[in-house]
Write an enzyme that holds these catalytic residues in place. Structure first.
Site, short mmCIF file in Angstrom:
data_model
loop_
_atom_site.label_atom_id
_atom_site.label_comp_id
_atom_site.label_asym_id
_atom_site.label_seq_id
_atom_site.Cartn_x
_atom_site.Cartn_y
_atom_site.Cartn_z
N HIS A 191 -39.62 21.82 81.20
CA HIS A 191 -38.87 23.21 81.46
C HIS A 191 -39.20 24.05 80.06
O HIS A 191 -39.32 23.46 79.08
CB HIS A 191 -37.46 23.35 81.82
CG HIS A 191 -36.46 22.56 80.72
ND1 HIS A 191 -35.15 22.21 80.89
CD2 HIS A 191 -36.71 22.70 79.18
CE1 HIS A 191 -34.46 22.01 79.94
NE2 HIS A 191 -35.43 22.10 78.87
N GLU A 234 -36.25 25.32 85.20
CA GLU A 234 -36.51 23.89 85.63
C GLU A 234 -37.59 23.87 86.56
O GLU A 234 -38.00 24.82 87.24
CB GLU A 234 -35.04 23.50 86.31
CG GLU A 234 -33.82 23.62 85.47
CD GLU A 234 -33.72 22.62 84.23
OE1 GLU A 234 -34.70 22.14 84.05
OE2 GLU A 234 -32.69 22.19 83.90
N ASP A 279 -32.03 31.74 76.24
CA ASP A 279 -31.16 31.13 77.48
C ASP A 279 -29.84 31.14 76.75
O ASP A 279 -29.58 31.11 75.63
CB ASP A 279 -31.61 30.13 78.01
CG ASP A 279 -32.28 28.88 76.89
OD1 ASP A 279 -31.83 29.09 75.74
OD2 ASP A 279 -32.73 28.12 77.41
N ASN A 295 -38.81 17.44 81.01
CA ASN A 295 -39.29 17.69 82.45
C ASN A 295 -40.29 18.98 82.53
O ASN A 295 -40.62 19.50 83.53
CB ASN A 295 -38.29 17.87 83.43
CG ASN A 295 -37.26 19.22 83.25
OD1 ASN A 295 -37.53 19.71 82.15
ND2 ASN A 295 -36.01 19.50 83.66
P1 PGA Z 1 -35.08 19.89 72.37
O1 PGA Z 1 -34.86 20.91 73.69
O2 PGA Z 1 -35.56 20.89 71.38
O3 PGA Z 1 -33.47 19.63 71.92
O4 PGA Z 1 -35.77 19.02 72.49
C1 PGA Z 1 -35.86 21.48 74.08
C2 PGA Z 1 -35.81 22.19 75.66
O5 PGA Z 1 -35.20 21.38 76.19
O6 PGA Z 1 -36.09 23.03 75.76
#
Ligand code: PGA
Length: 247
Positions: free
Chosen positions: A137, A142, A67, A135
């Site tokens: 995702h 999302e 992404d 959450n």
């Molecule tokens: P993080 O983010 O590895 O910084 O916890 C993961 C995500 O939000 O996909």
């Protein structure tokens, strides 16, 4: 789903890198989907170490970032393209023409179609590596994202913007882009193999919902229950809320 619980972040990182390395050794032209975030940093460190030790050759690897924030150029220090260069690409021998990220800045719909097409032209993903949001995702898919989605333009959930503001050194919340481009759920599910990483207590609920909850668009990662070859490597804190026999 193959759930592997390890003691801590370090072990998660080493195990994840070992799995990625085995994939590359078995298939030198591996097409990887690669995540940004705090979770995979240790895995990238270990992959760089293996490369420097002469144990891992990336010369055939094709890499696609999962992404990207919309509107940040690849040279912007908060862009995911920049992240991937500084954590991995600058330190290993992926050929520059084989490193890809969504090109943002023109028309979103066009950019998404072009990225999906590039992945397809590369033969699809062999291995998609993912983090998970609090959450649930995956990528920037999302809650509520249709399972059939391909690469698409997304408005980020407020909790995601807050998590990224706190986690990545943005000076204030207003600096965190409101929109992004992400591989879709269908793009990720088409990968031959998926590896999801989670570390820390704040991911425990999302991990439990992913592994033991119903498959629901409300928890995007739960779709991985239906993937034929999905592995989760989670540390004990992130596995805290699992109740099944693997916990
Ligand atoms: P993080 O983010 O590895 O910084 O916890 C993961 C995500 O939000 O996909």
């Amino acid at each position: 789903m193959n759930v592997i619980i390890v003691p801590d972040y370090e072990q998660m990182s080493v195990n994840a890198a070992a799995l990625v390395a085995a994939e590359i050794k078995a298939r030198p032209r591996t097409v990887l989907g690669l995540p940004t975030g705090n979770t995979p940093k240790g895995m990238y460190r270990e992959l760089v170490r293996l490369h420097r030790a002469g144990e891992l050759d990336f010369s055939g690897v094709v890499a696609f970032n999962i992404d990207e924030y919309w509107g940040l150029s690849p040279d912007h220090p908060m862009s995911f393209a920049y992240f991937m260069r500084t954590h991995l690409l600058d330190h290993v021998n992926v050929a520059p023409e084989n490193a890809h990220w969504p090109e943002v800045g023109a028309d979103p719909a066009l950019a998404c179609r072009a990225y999906e097409e590039k992945i397809r032209a590369a033969g699809g993903l062999d291995l998609a590596v993912l983090g998970i949001g609090v959450n649930g995702h995956i990528g920037f898919n999302e809650p509520g994202t249709p399972f059939g989605s391909e690469t698409h333009y997304v408005r980020l959930a407020q909790e995601t913007r807050l998590a990224n503001y706190r986690g990545y050194g943005f000076k204030d919340l207003a600096e965190v882009p409101e929109y992004a481009v992400t591989m879709g759920i269908a793009t990720i599910m088409a990968a031959r193999r998926v590896l999801l990483l989670a570390s820390g207590r704040e991911k425990a609920t999302a991990v439990a919902q992913t592994v033991e909850g119903p498959v629901s668009e409300a928890v995007p990662a739960s779709i991985l229950q239906r993937h034929p070859d999905a592995t989760l490597i989670v540390d004990e804190e992130a596995a805290f809320a699992l109740s099944g026999p693997s916990a």
